[in-house]
Design a protein around this motif. Structure first.
Motif, short mmCIF file in Angstrom:
data_model
loop_
_atom_site.label_atom_id
_atom_site.label_comp_id
_atom_site.label_asym_id
_atom_site.label_seq_id
_atom_site.Cartn_x
_atom_site.Cartn_y
_atom_site.Cartn_z
N UNK A 32 0.83 -1.20 0.00
CA UNK A 32 0.00 0.00 0.00
C UNK A 32 0.86 1.26 0.00
N UNK A 33 1.94 1.24 0.78
CA UNK A 33 2.84 2.40 0.82
C UNK A 33 3.44 2.65 -0.55
N UNK A 34 3.86 1.58 -1.23
CA UNK A 34 4.48 1.80 -2.54
C UNK A 34 3.46 2.21 -3.60
N UNK A 35 2.25 1.67 -3.52
CA UNK A 35 1.22 2.11 -4.45
C UNK A 35 0.97 3.61 -4.31
N UNK B 277 2.07 7.06 -6.93
CA UNK B 277 1.26 8.23 -7.31
C UNK B 277 2.06 9.50 -7.09
N UNK B 278 2.72 9.60 -5.94
CA UNK B 278 3.45 10.81 -5.60
C UNK B 278 4.70 10.98 -6.45
N UNK C 74 8.60 -2.95 -6.55
CA UNK C 74 8.09 -4.22 -6.04
C UNK C 74 6.61 -4.18 -5.72
N UNK C 75 6.01 -3.00 -5.63
CA UNK C 75 4.67 -2.87 -5.09
C UNK C 75 3.62 -3.71 -5.78
N UNK C 76 3.55 -3.64 -7.11
CA UNK C 76 2.51 -4.38 -7.82
C UNK C 76 2.77 -5.87 -7.80
N UNK D 20 -5.71 3.01 -11.79
CA UNK D 20 -6.62 2.53 -10.76
C UNK D 20 -6.21 1.12 -10.37
N UNK D 21 -6.06 0.86 -9.07
CA UNK D 21 -5.81 -0.48 -8.55
C UNK D 21 -6.96 -0.84 -7.62
#
Length: 274
Positions: A126-129, A133-134, A203-205, A250-251
């Protein structure tokens, strides 16, 4: 998910919009984050984006309140805290939203009884997602996130959205691709990143997909003209039809409820219990 894949929202808010949702039978986190992002973008463009919300049944109208959709569009009060703590209201973020992400992680943990390892990886994901964006979305309105638990379907759903440049443009310098379809495939590969920030580990996704697979959930990822779906352990990719596209990224993730209380029927406040 199937309806969203078949037809995504337009890419820009170039004129005033009046959207009648009174005959809508379901609204969830994906709709909430998308509608709020489009409203924020319309505000920046000095355009109006008005919606008419459902007037029944109570579970749906209550969800519009507790999700924050009602207040975001100036259509009523809320979102005060849901009595059963099963809705995370929509949040707009322009900096790393640690407290907001903690709300979603807590909701998922309570409903699913996640192991400490899975909860740790979910937090990282969640942090990386949000950081994506940022770092590279270049979304004028920042990002939006929300979550919801559904008792009758024994699921937790959460969504993160932006109205930025999408994967293809974000990866252009480090992994040049020419189609949104190729970009979304690439984005699902570990260690693939725009490298626009030291926070972005690429790595997030991949972690998100692993969590969804391990827990028997589903996932939908949209970026401009392409989509990726993980459903029933199978992965599919495709393009939106008739020139439609999602106006950013969008995820949407759905995870099954397995934790304590999964069989309780909490419908007194109906907003999340269909």
């Amino acid at each position: 998910m199937e309806r969203l894949r078949r037809k995504a929202p337009g890419a820009a808010v170039s004129e005033d919009v009046d959207l009648d949702l009174r005959n809508c039978h379901y609204l969830g986190p994906a709709a909430v984050v998308t509608l709020c992002a489009l409203r924020a973008k319309a505000d920046l463009a000095a355009k109006s984006f008005r919606i008419a919300l459902p007037e029944s049944p109570p579970p749906l109208t209550n969800y519009c309140r507790y999700s924050g959709l009602q207040r975001f569009f100036g259509l009523g009060p809320g979102p005060d805290a849901h009595p059963d703590n099963v809705t995370t209201p929509v949040r707009q973020f322009r900096t790393r939203p640690l407290s907001e992400l903690a709300e979603i992680s807590s909701l998922v943990r309570r409903q699913m009884g996640l192991s400490k390892s899975d909860e740790h990886y979910l937090n990282l994901t969640l942090i990386e997602l949000a950081q994506n964006v940022l770092d590279h979305a270049k979304s004028q309105v920042g990002g939006f996130l929300s979550a919801r638990a559904l008792s009758t379907e024994r699921q937790v759903r959460f969504a993160v959205a932006d109205l930025g440049i999408g994967f293809r443009e974000a990866l252009r310098l480090t992994h040049p691709v020419h189609r949104d379809l190729d970009a979304i495939r690439l984005a699902m590969t570990a260690n693939v990143s725009s490298k626009s920030s030291t926070h972005n580990l690429g790595q997030g996704l991949k972690l998100l997909r692993d969590i969804v697979l391990a827990n028997g959930g589903s996932m939908l990822l949209c970026s401009k003209g392409a989509w990726f779906e993980l459903l029933n352990g199978r992965e599919n990719v495709g393009v939106f039809l008739n020139g439609n596209e999602y106006p950013g990224v969008l995820a949407v993730v759905t995870l099954p409820v397995r934790g304590p209380g999964a069989d309780e029927d909490k419908d007194d406040h109906g907003d999340v219990w269909d």
